[in-house]
Design a protein around this motif. Structure first.
Motif, mmCIF file in Angstrom:
data_model
loop_
_atom_site.group_PDB
_atom_site.id
_atom_site.type_symbol
_atom_site.label_atom_id
_atom_site.label_comp_id
_atom_site.label_asym_id
_atom_site.label_seq_id
_atom_site.Cartn_x
_atom_site.Cartn_y
_atom_site.Cartn_z
ATOM 1 N N ARG A 64 0.831 -1.224 0.000
ATOM 2 C CA ARG A 64 0.000 0.000 0.000
ATOM 3 C C ARG A 64 0.862 1.270 0.000
ATOM 4 N NH1 ARG A 64 -4.186 -0.737 4.833
ATOM 5 N NH2 ARG A 64 -2.208 -0.936 5.954
ATOM 6 N N LEU A 65 1.829 1.302 -0.875
ATOM 7 C CA LEU A 65 2.726 2.447 -0.946
ATOM 8 C C LEU A 65 1.975 3.692 -1.404
ATOM 9 C CD1 LEU A 65 5.840 0.749 -2.589
ATOM 10 C CD2 LEU A 65 5.362 1.107 -0.157
ATOM 11 N N LYS A 66 2.374 4.829 -0.878
ATOM 12 C CA LYS A 66 1.691 6.085 -1.212
ATOM 13 C C LYS A 66 1.917 6.473 -2.659
ATOM 14 C CE LYS A 66 1.189 10.871 0.313
ATOM 15 N NZ LYS A 66 1.605 11.897 1.298
ATOM 16 N N GLN A 67 3.107 6.176 -3.178
ATOM 17 C CA GLN A 67 3.442 6.541 -4.552
ATOM 18 C C GLN A 67 3.963 5.316 -5.302
ATOM 19 O OE1 GLN A 67 6.054 9.932 -4.805
ATOM 20 N NE2 GLN A 67 5.065 10.990 -3.112
ATOM 21 N N PRO A 68 3.615 5.176 -6.591
ATOM 22 C CA PRO A 68 4.138 4.061 -7.394
ATOM 23 C C PRO A 68 5.571 4.347 -7.843
ATOM 24 C CG PRO A 68 2.735 5.429 -8.742
ATOM 25 C CD PRO A 68 2.669 6.013 -7.352
ATOM 26 N N ALA A 69 6.451 4.476 -6.882
ATOM 27 C CA ALA A 69 7.832 4.879 -7.161
ATOM 28 C C ALA A 69 8.671 3.687 -7.571
ATOM 29 C CB ALA A 69 8.439 5.550 -5.924
ATOM 30 N N VAL A 70 9.514 3.883 -8.574
ATOM 31 C CA VAL A 70 10.417 2.833 -9.032
ATOM 32 C C VAL A 70 11.834 3.395 -9.082
ATOM 33 C CG1 VAL A 70 8.672 1.564 -10.339
ATOM 34 C CG2 VAL A 70 9.936 3.411 -11.442
ATOM 35 N N CYS A 117 9.525 5.146 -1.011
ATOM 36 C CA CYS A 117 8.676 4.180 -1.715
ATOM 37 C C CYS A 117 9.472 3.417 -2.772
ATOM 38 C CB CYS A 117 7.490 4.893 -2.351
ATOM 39 S SG CYS A 117 6.242 5.463 -1.162
ATOM 40 N N ALA A 118 10.459 4.081 -3.395
ATOM 41 C CA ALA A 118 11.319 3.387 -4.368
ATOM 42 C C ALA A 118 12.121 2.288 -3.682
ATOM 43 C CB ALA A 118 12.248 4.382 -5.048
ATOM 44 N N LEU A 119 12.593 2.557 -2.464
ATOM 45 C CA LEU A 119 13.306 1.524 -1.703
ATOM 46 C C LEU A 119 12.368 0.369 -1.355
ATOM 47 C CD1 LEU A 119 15.491 3.655 0.745
ATOM 48 C CD2 LEU A 119 16.303 2.286 -1.182
ATOM 49 N N ALA A 120 11.136 0.694 -0.978
ATOM 50 C CA ALA A 120 10.172 -0.347 -0.634
ATOM 51 C C ALA A 120 9.783 -1.162 -1.865
ATOM 52 C CB ALA A 120 8.938 0.275 0.008
ATOM 53 N N THR A 121 9.630 -0.494 -3.008
ATOM 54 C CA THR A 121 9.344 -1.205 -4.257
ATOM 55 C C THR A 121 10.463 -2.178 -4.595
ATOM 56 O OG1 THR A 121 8.012 0.609 -5.163
ATOM 57 C CG2 THR A 121 9.004 -0.920 -6.743
ATOM 58 N N THR A 122 11.700 -1.710 -4.454
ATOM 59 C CA THR A 122 12.848 -2.572 -4.726
ATOM 60 C C THR A 122 12.869 -3.761 -3.781
ATOM 61 O OG1 THR A 122 14.113 -0.655 -5.485
ATOM 62 C CG2 THR A 122 15.360 -2.620 -4.922
ATOM 63 N N ALA A 123 12.522 -3.522 -2.520
ATOM 64 C CA ALA A 123 12.469 -4.620 -1.550
ATOM 65 C C ALA A 123 11.453 -5.669 -1.981
ATOM 66 C CB ALA A 123 12.119 -4.076 -0.170
ATOM 67 N N CYS A 124 10.276 -5.224 -2.460
ATOM 68 C CA CYS A 124 9.259 -6.164 -2.927
ATOM 69 C C CYS A 124 9.746 -6.948 -4.143
ATOM 70 C CB CYS A 124 7.975 -5.416 -3.264
ATOM 71 S SG CYS A 124 7.110 -4.731 -1.831
ATOM 72 N N ARG A 125 10.445 -6.275 -5.043
ATOM 73 C CA ARG A 125 10.997 -6.961 -6.215
ATOM 74 C C ARG A 125 12.006 -8.022 -5.813
ATOM 75 N NH1 ARG A 125 12.513 -2.038 -10.420
ATOM 76 N NH2 ARG A 125 10.397 -1.452 -11.036
ATOM 77 N N GLN A 126 12.725 -7.769 -4.728
ATOM 78 C CA GLN A 126 13.775 -8.680 -4.287
ATOM 79 C C GLN A 126 13.259 -9.786 -3.368
ATOM 80 O OE1 GLN A 126 16.404 -5.778 -2.562
ATOM 81 N NE2 GLN A 126 17.385 -5.262 -4.508
ATOM 82 N N GLY A 127 11.950 -9.803 -3.133
ATOM 83 C CA GLY A 127 11.354 -10.890 -2.363
ATOM 84 C C GLY A 127 10.981 -10.563 -0.941
ATOM 85 N N SER A 128 11.188 -9.335 -0.501
ATOM 86 C CA SER A 128 10.832 -8.928 0.858
ATOM 87 C C SER A 128 9.418 -8.349 0.886
ATOM 88 C CB SER A 128 11.816 -7.878 1.391
ATOM 89 O OG SER A 128 13.127 -8.400 1.470
ATOM 90 N N THR A 129 8.794 -8.399 2.049
ATOM 91 C CA THR A 129 7.501 -7.752 2.234
ATOM 92 C C THR A 129 7.716 -6.323 2.721
ATOM 93 O OG1 THR A 129 7.338 -8.597 4.497
ATOM 94 C CG2 THR A 129 6.333 -9.908 2.738
ATOM 95 N N ALA A 130 6.755 -5.452 2.429
ATOM 96 C CA ALA A 130 6.847 -4.054 2.846
ATOM 97 C C ALA A 130 5.459 -3.563 3.227
ATOM 98 C CB ALA A 130 7.439 -3.192 1.736
#
Length: 251
Positions: A64-70, A117-130
């Motif tokens: 539920r990130l505030k921004q779709p940051a990549v 949010c970009a860090l959290a997106t990257t974490a999700c891509r790498q297999g972590s939950t955020a």
């Protein structure tokens, strides 16, 4: 659509990546030149990629990130003091593996939330939950959970997420109940999970903003000592958008 029994079987088994790859192979002119192992390898690669994409999409929805940051869209050129080498190191995710934290500070509008949010997106891509929360909204949720009996389950949920993003730290003074809730959250995560904080206040001012010296010591001890600090500065990025629009129209 490929009319082939194998395609139908893959679809029934929900191997949609393999089914799509099989349909694409049927359109290749030189497919007969490929060995069985090569074709099978391509099917398996596609299935694996499709499953990884679905898992990443699911993690991002739950975050539920505030921004779709990549990370690909991060602007390193704007003069806001962003250390490119440090941030690219953070994007590798090693800080998450080491259960460290990231503290993003700076004036309003310099992109703290986007970077977080970009860090959290990257974490999700790498297999972590955020999971994203504005800190004021989190405190509202905690107050409600105290009243309706969800508090233990809610705290367990926060403790289990790999990367907890707390936005807008230090906007208001906290009462004793909220300080203690915050301490419990950070104590559960200390050296087991990672936390991202964004704040307009410099880290040096966080102790005073927390109000109670004893609880402030305990909170910051669990948060700051194992953290990467990203200090931003400069003019708000929001102020630049109208200028760019005006310049474009004038041209």
């Amino acid at each position: 659509m490929l009319n082939h029994p194998t395609y139908d079987t893959l679809t029934r088994l929900r191997l949609h990546g393999m089914a799509q790859a099989l349909a694409e192979q049927a359109l290749l002119a030189d497919v007969e030149a490929m060995s069985f192992e090569e074709r099978l390898g391509l099917l398996l690669d596609r299935e694996q990629a499709e499953r990884q994409n679905r898992l990443t999409s699911s993690r991002l929805r739950r975050a539920r990130l505030k921004q779709p940051a990549v990370p690909e869209d991060i602007d390193y050129r704007h003069p806001r003091g962003l250390d490119k080498a440090l941030f690219r190191e953070l994007l590798t995710g090693t800080w998450i593996q080491r259960h460290q934290n990231v503290l993003l500070t700076g004036p309003t509008g310099v992109g703290k939330t986007y970077l977080a949010c970009a860090l959290a997106t990257t974490a999700c891509r790498q297999g972590s939950t955020a999971l994203y929360y504005r800190l004021p909204r989190l405190f509202e949720e905690l107050t409600l959970s105290h009243g309706d009996g969800r508090y233990p389950n809610f705290m367990e949920k926060l403790a289990k997420v790999d990367v907890l993003l707390l936005d807008d730290w230090g906007l208001a003074l906290l009462d004793d109940d909220r300080r203690r809730d915050l301490l419990e959250i950070l104590d559960d995560r200390y050296q087991t999970r990672s936390t991202i904080i964004t704040s307009q206040l410099p880290v040096a001012h966080w102790h005073d903003s927390l109000g109670d010296p004893t609880l402030a010591d305990a909170i910051l001890d669990r948060l700051v000592h194992h953290a990467h600090q990203v200090q931003l500065k400069g003019e708000s990025l929001r102020k630049l958008k109208p200028k760019l629009t005006q310049e474009t129209q004038s041209e």
